[in-house]
Each structure stands twice: as C-alpha cells, then as structure tokens.
Design a protein around this motif. Structure first.
Motif, PDB file in Angstrom:
ATOM      1  N   PRO A 137       0.847  -1.196   0.000  1.00  0.00           N
ATOM      2  CA  PRO A 137       0.000   0.000   0.000  1.00  0.00           C
ATOM      3  C   PRO A 137       0.886   1.250   0.000  1.00  0.00           C
ATOM      4  CG  PRO A 137       0.014  -0.996   2.173  1.00  0.00           C
ATOM      5  CD  PRO A 137       0.718  -1.961   1.265  1.00  0.00           C
ATOM      6  N   PRO A 138       0.427   2.323  -0.619  1.00  0.00           N
ATOM      7  CA  PRO A 138       1.243   3.551  -0.662  1.00  0.00           C
ATOM      8  C   PRO A 138       1.255   4.242   0.691  1.00  0.00           C
ATOM      9  CG  PRO A 138      -0.894   3.982  -1.596  1.00  0.00           C
ATOM     10  CD  PRO A 138      -0.879   2.507  -1.283  1.00  0.00           C
ATOM     11  N   TYR A 139       2.256   5.089   0.848  1.00  0.00           N
ATOM     12  CA  TYR A 139       2.293   5.982   2.005  1.00  0.00           C
ATOM     13  C   TYR A 139       1.443   7.193   1.638  1.00  0.00           C
ATOM     14  CZ  TYR A 139       4.000   9.432   5.345  1.00  0.00           C
ATOM     15  OH  TYR A 139       4.075  10.402   6.311  1.00  0.00           O
ATOM     16  N   VAL A 140       0.466   7.522   2.486  1.00  0.00           N
ATOM     17  CA  VAL A 140      -0.484   8.592   2.181  1.00  0.00           C
ATOM     18  C   VAL A 140      -0.243   9.758   3.133  1.00  0.00           C
ATOM     19  CG1 VAL A 140      -2.919   9.229   1.985  1.00  0.00           C
ATOM     20  CG2 VAL A 140      -2.190   6.884   1.415  1.00  0.00           C
ATOM     21  N   TYR A 141      -0.097  10.948   2.524  1.00  0.00           N
ATOM     22  CA  TYR A 141       0.068  12.158   3.336  1.00  0.00           C
ATOM     23  C   TYR A 141      -0.271  13.374   2.484  1.00  0.00           C
ATOM     24  CZ  TYR A 141       2.025  15.694   6.431  1.00  0.00           C
ATOM     25  OH  TYR A 141       2.177  16.785   7.235  1.00  0.00           O
ATOM     26  N   GLY A 142      -1.025  14.288   3.083  1.00  0.00           N
ATOM     27  CA  GLY A 142      -1.346  15.546   2.409  1.00  0.00           C
ATOM     28  C   GLY A 142      -2.133  15.372   1.131  1.00  0.00           C
ATOM     29  N   GLY A 143      -2.964  14.344   1.049  1.00  0.00           N
ATOM     30  CA  GLY A 143      -3.762  14.123  -0.144  1.00  0.00           C
ATOM     31  C   GLY A 143      -3.011  13.462  -1.277  1.00  0.00           C
ATOM     32  N   ARG A 144      -1.788  12.999  -1.032  1.00  0.00           N
ATOM     33  CA  ARG A 144      -1.011  12.314  -2.058  1.00  0.00           C
ATOM     34  C   ARG A 144      -0.641  10.908  -1.601  1.00  0.00           C
ATOM     35  NH1 ARG A 144       3.255  16.642  -4.769  1.00  0.00           N
ATOM     36  NH2 ARG A 144       1.682  18.060  -5.615  1.00  0.00           N
ATOM     37  N   ARG A 145      -0.419  10.040  -2.582  1.00  0.00           N
ATOM     38  CA  ARG A 145      -0.024   8.661  -2.322  1.00  0.00           C
ATOM     39  C   ARG A 145       1.361   8.438  -2.914  1.00  0.00           C
ATOM     40  NH1 ARG A 145      -4.484   5.851  -5.489  1.00  0.00           N
ATOM     41  NH2 ARG A 145      -4.359   7.854  -6.614  1.00  0.00           N
ATOM     42  N   TYR A 146       2.245   7.887  -2.096  1.00  0.00           N
ATOM     43  CA  TYR A 146       3.638   7.672  -2.484  1.00  0.00           C
ATOM     44  C   TYR A 146       3.867   6.165  -2.602  1.00  0.00           C
ATOM     45  CZ  TYR A 146       4.101  12.567  -1.131  1.00  0.00           C
ATOM     46  OH  TYR A 146       3.942  13.929  -1.035  1.00  0.00           O
ATOM     47  N   TYR A 147       4.013   5.695  -3.865  1.00  0.00           N
ATOM     48  CA  TYR A 147       4.157   4.268  -4.142  1.00  0.00           C
ATOM     49  C   TYR A 147       5.631   3.894  -4.243  1.00  0.00           C
ATOM     50  CZ  TYR A 147      -0.839   3.912  -5.238  1.00  0.00           C
ATOM     51  OH  TYR A 147      -2.217   3.929  -5.175  1.00  0.00           O
ATOM     52  N   ALA A 148       5.965   2.743  -3.636  1.00  0.00           N
ATOM     53  CA  ALA A 148       7.304   2.186  -3.744  1.00  0.00           C
ATOM     54  C   ALA A 148       7.208   0.672  -3.599  1.00  0.00           C
ATOM     55  CB  ALA A 148       8.227   2.776  -2.691  1.00  0.00           C
ATOM     56  N   VAL A 149       8.094  -0.035  -4.275  1.00  0.00           N
ATOM     57  CA  VAL A 149       8.098  -1.497  -4.194  1.00  0.00           C
ATOM     58  C   VAL A 149       8.695  -1.961  -2.879  1.00  0.00           C
ATOM     59  CG1 VAL A 149       9.014  -3.612  -5.240  1.00  0.00           C
ATOM     60  CG2 VAL A 149       8.217  -1.728  -6.703  1.00  0.00           C
ATOM     61  N   ASN A 150       9.784  -1.316  -2.454  1.00  0.00           N
ATOM     62  CA  ASN A 150      10.499  -1.713  -1.241  1.00  0.00           C
ATOM     63  C   ASN A 150      10.019  -0.897  -0.047  1.00  0.00           C
ATOM     64  OD1 ASN A 150      12.812  -3.577  -2.328  1.00  0.00           O
ATOM     65  ND2 ASN A 150      12.772  -1.803  -3.723  1.00  0.00           N
ATOM     66  N   PRO A 151      10.076  -1.484   1.137  1.00  0.00           N
ATOM     67  CA  PRO A 151       9.638  -0.756   2.330  1.00  0.00           C
ATOM     68  C   PRO A 151      10.567   0.409   2.649  1.00  0.00           C
ATOM     69  CG  PRO A 151      10.655  -2.837   2.944  1.00  0.00           C
ATOM     70  CD  PRO A 151      10.534  -2.851   1.456  1.00  0.00           C
ATOM     71  N   TYR A 152      10.019   1.405   3.333  1.00  0.00           N
ATOM     72  CA  TYR A 152      10.785   2.591   3.737  1.00  0.00           C
ATOM     73  C   TYR A 152      11.839   2.187   4.764  1.00  0.00           C
ATOM     74  CZ  TYR A 152      11.732   7.131   5.913  1.00  0.00           C
ATOM     75  OH  TYR A 152      12.332   8.251   6.423  1.00  0.00           O
ATOM     76  N   PHE A 153      13.064   2.625   4.510  1.00  0.00           N
ATOM     77  CA  PHE A 153      14.166   2.362   5.444  1.00  0.00           C
ATOM     78  C   PHE A 153      15.084   3.586   5.414  1.00  0.00           C
ATOM     79  CE2 PHE A 153      18.329   0.840   6.740  1.00  0.00           C
ATOM     80  CZ  PHE A 153      18.035   0.045   7.837  1.00  0.00           C
ATOM     81  N   TYR A 154      14.992   4.411   6.449  1.00  0.00           N
ATOM     82  CA  TYR A 154      15.743   5.674   6.419  1.00  0.00           C
ATOM     83  C   TYR A 154      17.238   5.440   6.623  1.00  0.00           C
ATOM     84  CZ  TYR A 154      17.705  10.163   7.595  1.00  0.00           C
ATOM     85  OH  TYR A 154      18.498  11.277   7.622  1.00  0.00           O
ATOM     86  N   HIS A 155      18.024   6.166   5.832  1.00  0.00           N
ATOM     87  CA  HIS A 155      19.464   6.291   6.048  1.00  0.00           C
ATOM     88  C   HIS A 155      19.866   7.675   5.543  1.00  0.00           C
ATOM     89  CE1 HIS A 155      19.979   5.490   1.705  1.00  0.00           C
ATOM     90  NE2 HIS A 155      19.137   4.477   1.878  1.00  0.00           N
ATOM     91  N   PRO A 156      20.841   8.308   6.172  1.00  0.00           N
ATOM     92  CA  PRO A 156      21.205   9.683   5.814  1.00  0.00           C
ATOM     93  C   PRO A 156      21.633   9.806   4.352  1.00  0.00           C
ATOM     94  CG  PRO A 156      22.224   9.040   7.892  1.00  0.00           C
ATOM     95  CD  PRO A 156      21.652   7.793   7.290  1.00  0.00           C
ATOM     96  N   PHE A 157      21.296  10.931   3.773  1.00  0.00           N
ATOM     97  CA  PHE A 157      21.656  11.187   2.378  1.00  0.00           C
ATOM     98  C   PHE A 157      23.074  11.741   2.296  1.00  0.00           C
ATOM     99  CE2 PHE A 157      21.696  14.671  -0.921  1.00  0.00           C
ATOM    100  CZ  PHE A 157      21.980  13.832  -1.991  1.00  0.00           C
TER     101      PHE A 157
END
Length: 302
Positions: A137-157
């Motif tokens: 399922p997409p990540y939903v925020y602010g009326g938008r849906r953010y689709y990605a195949v892989n799960p969110y995993f934060y690491h510094p840019f």
C-alpha cells in the motif's frame, strides 16, 4: 626795511613750511597704507577661511581635485568617479569595490549567475507504472499517495560524485573539453561529454540535467544497470538511459528504479513522518536491498 614787509615775509615762509610738512606726511601715510593693505588682505583671507572651516567647508588638497570644495558634513562626496567617505576614511576609486571577506570563501567552480537558463526538472517527470505493479500500500500524506516497491528504510543522504570529469547541475565552465560533442534535442543545442550535459550560458556553458530524448553513442564509465518491468535502464550521475538501436537515449526516471547513489543537488525533505530525497522534481525513498542502503524512485499520485 619796512617792519610790515618783514612780517609778511615771515608769515609767507611759515605757511610754505607748513604746507611742505603736510604734503610729506600725507605722502608717507599713503605709502604706509599701500604697504599694509596686503597684510590686511591676508588677515581678511584668514578670517574668511576660518569662517569657512566653521561652516564645515575645507579645501581639497588632493592634486587630482585641486581647488575642489569638499563638504565634511556630507558623508559621501562623489567627484571624478571617486567616492570619499570622511567618517570611515574609506576611498573607493573608480567605483571599484573590494570585499576582502570574500577572499576567504571563494567557490571558483559554481557560478550561480549563469544558472538563469538551467531547467533542472527537464527529466524529472517519472515514467509511471500500472498501480498493480506495487504489492505494498502507498504511504499517504497531504492528499497524495507515495508508491514504492520496497519498504521505507531511512538512512542519511550523502551526495555522490562520479569521478573528476563529472559535475553537478549548475556547474559553470568557460570552455568545453575537446571530447565534447554537440547534440540537438527539441531544437535546442547541448553538448555532451562523458556523462555530463552542458547548455550554452553567458560566457561559457552550464551543466544541466540530461534532456529527455537526447542520444549518445556510448555510455560513460561507471554507469549502473537498473531493470524495471523487464526494461533495462542505465543510470549515471542522476540520469537514465535506454538502448535505442546502436545508441543510448535519455529517458525520464522510471518509477520503481533502485539506485545506489544520488547526485549533489539532492536534498532531504520531510513528508509527514517520512524523509525522502528530492532531486529536481523526482522523489527517492530511502530503502535497503540485500542489506545495502539504496534509493527507489517514488511514484506520486494525487
């Protein structure tokens, strides 16, 4: 001799003597007056100069501005292109200003004044997938849906640099390398050299995003192969290519593509409680694949 005649002669002699003495005295006084007048004039000049000083006026003794009055109570006096600041004792000649502070922080590579023709979002509209491609399922925020195949995993840019000949968007150079080739895309002239695209700019050339549709004969050294929906893409320096006959064509970032590095110019943006990296108008989600930190092109839907 007649006494009366003697008396008249004595009176005439006395009158003559007095007349001669008066004439000599007048002549001497006249000479003294003429000799003293310059001194009086000098005194008067000193008085006038003193009055001028009291009024705030002085004479400019600068040989370049002889006999030119300068107002002391006027902060900035401009004459012959020279700016004089009496309060700060600062003289800027010929209107040339030098800021010594800039000498300690000079960036000779990036010249933002040449970025007026740079369009960094030319290839940032992603190629969308059918939503059935995504099994999460997409990540939903602010009326938008953010689709990605892989799960969110934060690491510094951490921005990445693809070798010494690679430059980020906005980088300005005065002359091109002899290996640069001219490429026309949608009636616009570009130059390409080892994975970097340049557009003509004032006094030289500015690095821009790879224009979609541009074709090159060979790929730059260090490219990364990315497969999305059974289509092979080649990624280098933030740009994507596909094989087109005997050449390689620039394409928009394909949604779902997973890459190892992102270029300088990207920035982290907070969307709700998740942090993405934005490069131009393309959003990348930090992910982890096979234990390695990577980035996936996000498909954003309203």
């Amino acid at each position: 001799m007649n006494p009366n005649r003697i008396l008249n002669l004595f009176i005439a002699a006395a009158v003559l003597f007095c007349s001669l003495n008066f004439s000599n005295a007048s002549y001497a006084q006249l000479r003294r007056g003429n000799n003293e007048r310059p001194a009086e004039n000098r005194v008067e000049q000193r008085r006038n100069q003193g009055a001028q000083r009291n009024n705030g006026n002085i004479r400019n003794n600068n040989p370049n501005n002889e006999n030119r009055p300068i107002q002391q109570n006027n902060t900035n006096r401009v004459g012959n292109g020279n700016t004089v600041n009496r309060n700060n004792n600062t003289i800027n000649q010929n209107n040339n200003r030098v800021n010594n502070a800039h000498n300690n922080n000079v960036n000779i590579n990036i010249d933002n004044s040449h970025d007026v023709n740079v369009v960094n979002n030319r290839n940032t509209v992603v190629r969308r997938n059918d939503l059935s491609y995504y099994h999460r399922p997409p990540y939903v925020y602010g009326g938008r849906r953010y689709y990605a195949v892989n799960p969110y995993f934060y690491h510094p840019f951490h921005p990445f640099t693809w070798g010494p000949v690679w430059h980020p968007w906005g980088f300005f150079i005065a002359t091109l390398a002899t290996t640069a080739i001219a490429v026309t895309v949608a009636s616009k002239q570009y130059h390409y050299n080892q994975g970097v695209w340049y557009a003509p700019s004032s006094g030289g050339y500015t690095v821009v995003s790879a224009p979609v549709g541009g074709t090159v004969a060979t790929l730059p050294t260090g490219y990364e192969t990315v497969v999305v929906n059974n289509t092979t893409n080649y990624y280098y320096g933030g740009s994507y290519y596909e094989k087109a006959g005997t050449q390689y064509k620039v394409v928009a970032p394909p949604a779902g593509a997973v890459v190892t590095n992102l270029p300088q110019g990207g920035k982290e943006v907070k969307i709700g409680n998740q942090t993405y990296v934005q490069v131009g108008d393309t959003y990348y989600q930090p992910v982890q694949v096979s234990g390695k930190s990577k980035y996936e092109v996000v498909q954003v839907e309203s």
